[in-house]
Design an enzyme around this catalytic site. Structure first.
Site, PDB file in Angstrom:
ATOM      1  N   THR A   1      64.584  72.574  60.607  1.00 28.76           N
ATOM      2  CA  THR A   1      64.867  71.561  59.590  1.00 28.76           C
ATOM      3  C   THR A   1      64.931  70.172  60.201  1.00 28.76           C
ATOM      4  O   THR A   1      64.620  69.173  59.541  1.00 28.76           O
ATOM      5  CB  THR A   1      66.198  71.897  58.882  1.00 28.76           C
TER       6      THR A   1
ATOM      7  N   THR B   1      68.251  75.774  62.848  1.00 31.47           N
ATOM      8  CA  THR B   1      69.638  76.210  63.048  1.00 31.47           C
ATOM      9  C   THR B   1      69.852  77.699  62.761  1.00 31.47           C
ATOM     10  O   THR B   1      70.862  78.261  63.173  1.00 31.47           O
ATOM     11  CB  THR B   1      70.603  75.394  62.164  1.00 31.47           C
TER      12      THR B   1
HETATM   13  N1  LIG Z   1      68.786  73.994  59.211  1.00 25.42           N
HETATM   14  C1  LIG Z   1      67.749  74.683  59.650  1.00 25.42           C
HETATM   15  O1  LIG Z   1      67.174  74.345  60.665  1.00 25.42           O
HETATM   16  C2  LIG Z   1      67.359  75.916  58.866  1.00 25.42           C
HETATM   17  C3  LIG Z   1      65.929  76.327  58.966  1.00 25.42           C
HETATM   18  N2  LIG Z   1      65.690  77.452  58.106  1.00 25.42           N
HETATM   19  C4  LIG Z   1      65.549  76.746  60.387  1.00 25.42           C
HETATM   20  O2  LIG Z   1      66.287  77.467  60.994  1.00 25.42           O
HETATM   21  O3  LIG Z   1      64.492  76.402  60.865  1.00 25.42           O
END
Ligand SMILES: NC(=O)C[C@H](N)C(=O)O
EC number: 3.5.1.1
Length: 365
Positions: free
Chosen positions: A47, A126
């Site tokens: 993200t 994340t």
């Molecule tokens: N906040 C994020 O990065 C979530 C995303 N789905 C990822 O892990 O790439």
């Protein structure tokens, strides 16, 4: 294979700018063995590199902006370190798997071994950040800072957290006090150990926490540490990538969560997939219902290694405390979360399937 992008010295201004940034003025940056620190950034997507404009199907799409774009959006980085970057892959981290995590670990280790790199920073989604970070913590045998950073809002969202997280991550990576601490995860102002950190909230910006609190925080632009990681990591870890040479995956280990009334046939089904290890995630202190234990014992009798873990976020699954681990020949997972226990067990199984030795690895890593 992930797309490899050639070395790029990342300009914080357009590449044809007469005074390209990326070369900090002496005095701006903290001394790193008497030099201006050279931080190498490896982009993997997430993200932090997401864009709301890139999709209509969902709220936003992760892994759209390049790592070069991300660095270019934070011109302040140029006063902290000489930044270079490369793109290892461009994914939503929900798609991360062990082969790609191994590729990442190998690349980070290669970079950390280079004389022209003082610290390595990884931008990562994340969702699985804590698993990738823990693998780096165990496999990258270096005292140089290795930092993993993500964000909860896409790069083009109002109040995007990526730029400030990235700035703090570089402050941490570029500071000599971050050496020897293994892999660090920076979110907001907090600095967490890769071993402890967990994603604790599905959507908020303050999504990460550690059961005993962060190792330190960034205040006044400087990392300040209150704790040290206790378990073996980095240069002291029992694992190393050389021993894994030729392997493009780790032994299969599955995580099985017990809920009230879970059918024990699920254990047999996991064994039938060829799993060499099972992390059983039980309620409370990692408790195991009798019928599930019977199935786990059957699995154990065929050589599958069973680690007892807890679905409770805090506390320790202590050997022989609330459960007869010795009698069942299970390994107690201690205070390691189940998904990290899976990483450690998969690595341990590359070395041994002796449960006493694996217990020792869980006690020390
Ligand atoms: N906040 C994020 O990065 C979530 C995303 N789905 C990822 O892990 O790439």
């Amino acid at each position: 294979m992930p797309d490899a992008v050639a070395d790029a010295t990342t300009p914080a201004a357009p590449a044809d700018s007469p005074a390209p940034a990326g070369s900090p003025a002496p005095g701006d940056a903290p001394a790193f063995d008497g030099r201006i620190p050279r931080v190498r950034v490896v982009g993997t997507g997430g993200t932090i590199a997401g864009s709301s404009a890139a999709t209509t199907a969902k709220h936003y799409q992760a892994g759209v902006l390049t790592v070069e774009d991300l660095l270019g959006a934070v011109p302040q980085l140029a006063s902290l370190a000489t930044m270079t970057c490369e793109q290892l892959c461009q994914i939503d981290s929900v798609e991360m798997d062990l082969p790609l995590q191994l590729t990442l670990a190998r690349r980070v280790a290669e970079l950390a071994a280079r004389d022209d790199v003082d610290a390595v920073l990884v931008t990562h989604g994340t969702d699985t950040l804590e698993e990738s970070a823990y693998l780096l913590h165990l496999l990258v045998l270096t005292d140089k800072p290795v930092v993993v950073v993500g964000a909860m809002r896409p790069a083009d969202a109002p109040g995007a957290d990526g730029p400030s997280n990235l700035l703090n991550a570089v402050r941490v990576a570029a500071h000599p006090s971050s050496r020897g601490l293994g892999t660090l995860v920076v979110v907001g102002e907090e600095i967490h150990s890769a071993r402890e950190v967990r994603k604790e909230h599905a959507s908020r910006v303050e999504a990460f926490g550690s059961p005993h609190g962060p190792l330190g925080e960034v205040t006044g632009g400087v990392p300040r540490y209150a704790h040290m990681p206790r378990q073996l990591h980095g240069a002291a870890s029992a694992y190393d990538l050389e021993a894994l040479e030729g392997l493009d995956d780790l032994p299969p280990v599955e995580v099985l969560v017990t809920r009230a009334g879970m059918p024990s046939a699920l254990v047999d089904a996991v064994v039938a997939t060829g799993a060499r290890g099972i992390v059983h995630v039980g309620p409370g202190a990692g408790n195991v219902p009798d019928r599930v234990a019977e199935a786990l014992d059957r699995a154990r009798a065929t050589g599958v290694v069973v680690v007892r873990s807890s679905r409770v976020a805090r506390g320790t699954v202590a050997r022989g405390d609330a459960y007869d681990d010795q009698g069942h020949d299970y390994v107690a997972g201690g205070d390691l979360g189940p998904y990290k226990a899976r990483v450690l067990l998969a690595l341990a199984l590359t070395v041994t399937d002796d449960t006493a030795r694996i217990q020792d690895m869980f006690d020390t890593h």
